[in-house]
Design an enzyme around this catalytic site. Structure first.
Site, PDB file in Angstrom:
ATOM      1  N   ASP A 108      14.272 -87.322 -45.356  1.00  0.00           N
ATOM      2  CA  ASP A 108      14.915 -88.341 -46.182  1.00  0.00           C
ATOM      3  C   ASP A 108      13.889 -89.329 -46.725  1.00  0.00           C
ATOM      4  O   ASP A 108      14.191 -90.498 -46.952  1.00  0.00           O
ATOM      5  CB  ASP A 108      15.985 -89.089 -45.382  1.00  0.00           C
ATOM      6  CG  ASP A 108      15.410 -89.810 -44.161  1.00  0.00           C
ATOM      7  OD1 ASP A 108      14.268 -89.502 -43.768  1.00  0.00           O
ATOM      8  OD2 ASP A 108      16.096 -90.696 -43.617  1.00  0.00           O
ATOM      9  N   GLU A 109      12.677 -88.848 -46.943  1.00  0.00           N
ATOM     10  CA  GLU A 109      11.588 -89.715 -47.395  1.00  0.00           C
ATOM     11  C   GLU A 109      11.035 -89.208 -48.723  1.00  0.00           C
ATOM     12  O   GLU A 109      10.757 -88.019 -48.888  1.00  0.00           O
ATOM     13  CB  GLU A 109      10.481 -89.744 -46.345  1.00  0.00           C
ATOM     14  CG  GLU A 109       9.396 -90.757 -46.621  1.00  0.00           C
ATOM     15  CD  GLU A 109       8.436 -90.885 -45.444  1.00  0.00           C
ATOM     16  OE1 GLU A 109       8.703 -91.696 -44.552  1.00  0.00           O
ATOM     17  OE2 GLU A 109       7.433 -90.154 -45.438  1.00  0.00           O
TER      18      GLU A 109
END
Length: 292
Positions: free
Chosen positions: A203-204
């Site tokens: 999720d980066e």
């Protein structure tokens, strides 16, 4: 049957002969005019290279490298066709010894490898892209490093989604995937086509841009990201999408991706530690001195 005449009929294989004395370059009749190669191609002196297309100049340098009795010289050459299409040929040539002191000849063959080249480029592109979101994957980090060295500076945004694990655990991974796609779409919309947008973790995301190193402008850009993420609308979500953002400006002298990444990473974790759904900006000390 004359095999040479038969070969002349193949448009994907072009034969040529170069006369070193007259500098005349002759192709088989099947050679398409779109290659844009001159009839005369001097190999010696700077004047001979002026006004040549990039493809003609590369072919010229290839011919200059050929030595009588030496090995076959080969290289890939890209030609811009009159229709705007790029044609890629594998050029092979060999120099023949001259007779009675003559300069000799160079004979060669151009093989159309455009289709193979396009396939290879597509495979490379696919290997560098994140399958789910359509943005770059971790391979972008090497790309950013090269860009930094080339342009001498830039800005790195590190964006980590807040509470994303909770979305996956409570709503399911399919919803989580939809969020990741929506976030990618937001970033692609907010940044220019030449900027580098990549998903480097679950999720980066990171974004790199060559931009005037203006802290106020970058702060407004970070706030714009947060605002647009909150506007993501998915029926399954119970609330807005939020993120912690670290923004780092590269130092004006000897920019280094590892140092820039570390600065953005530390700024992002400071944002997540103190107040989620916010951003922190890292400005090199030497730039702070310049702005005072």
């Amino acid at each position: 049957m004359n095999v040479t005449n038969v070969l002349k009929e193949f448009t994907d294989t072009l034969l040529f002969e170069y006369d070193c004395d007259s500098t005349r370059l002759e192709f088989t009749p099947a050679a398409p005019a779109v290659l844009g190669l001159p009839d005369l191609l001097p190999l010696r002196g700077d004047a001979g290279g002026r006004g040549l297309t990039e493809a003609a100049d590369k072919l010229r340098r290839l011919l200059r490298a050929a030595r009588p009795g030496g090995p076959v010289i080969k290289a890939e050459v890209a030609f811009l066709g009159q229709d705007g299409q790029i044609w890629v040929y594998l050029c092979r040539c060999k120099a023949l010894k001259g007779v009675r002191g003559a300069g000799g000849r160079i004979v060669g063959k151009l093989t159309d490898i455009t289709e193979r080249f396009d396939r290879e480029q597509d495979l490379l592109r696919r290997a560098s892209m994140d399958v789910l979101t359509g943005v770059y994957n971790r391979s972008a980090e090497e790309m950013i490093s090269r860009r930094l060295k080339k342009v001498g500076g830039g800005v790195l945004f590190m964006i980590d989604l807040d509470d994303f694990k909770q979305i996956n655990d409570t709503l399911g991974h399919s919803v989580g995937d939809q969020v990741l796609v929506a976030v990618s779409d937001v970033l692609k919309h907010l940044f220019r086509a030449g900027d580098i947008v990549a998903r480097v973790g679950g999720d980066e995301f990171v974004v790199f841009l060559e931009s005037p190193l203006d802290p106020d402008l970058m702060a407004r850009r970070a706030q714009m990201i947060l605002t647009h993420l909150e506007r993501i609308s998915l029926p399954q979500l119970n609330g807005p999408v939020k993120a912690s953002i670290g923004v780092a400006l590269s130092p004006p002298v000897q920019p280094d991706y590892a140092a820039l990444h570390l600065a953005a990473d530390q700024a992002m974790y400071e944002s997540k530690r103190t107040q989620k759904n916010s951003f922190r900006l890292h400005v090199p000390a030497e730039m702070q001195t310049q702005n005072t």
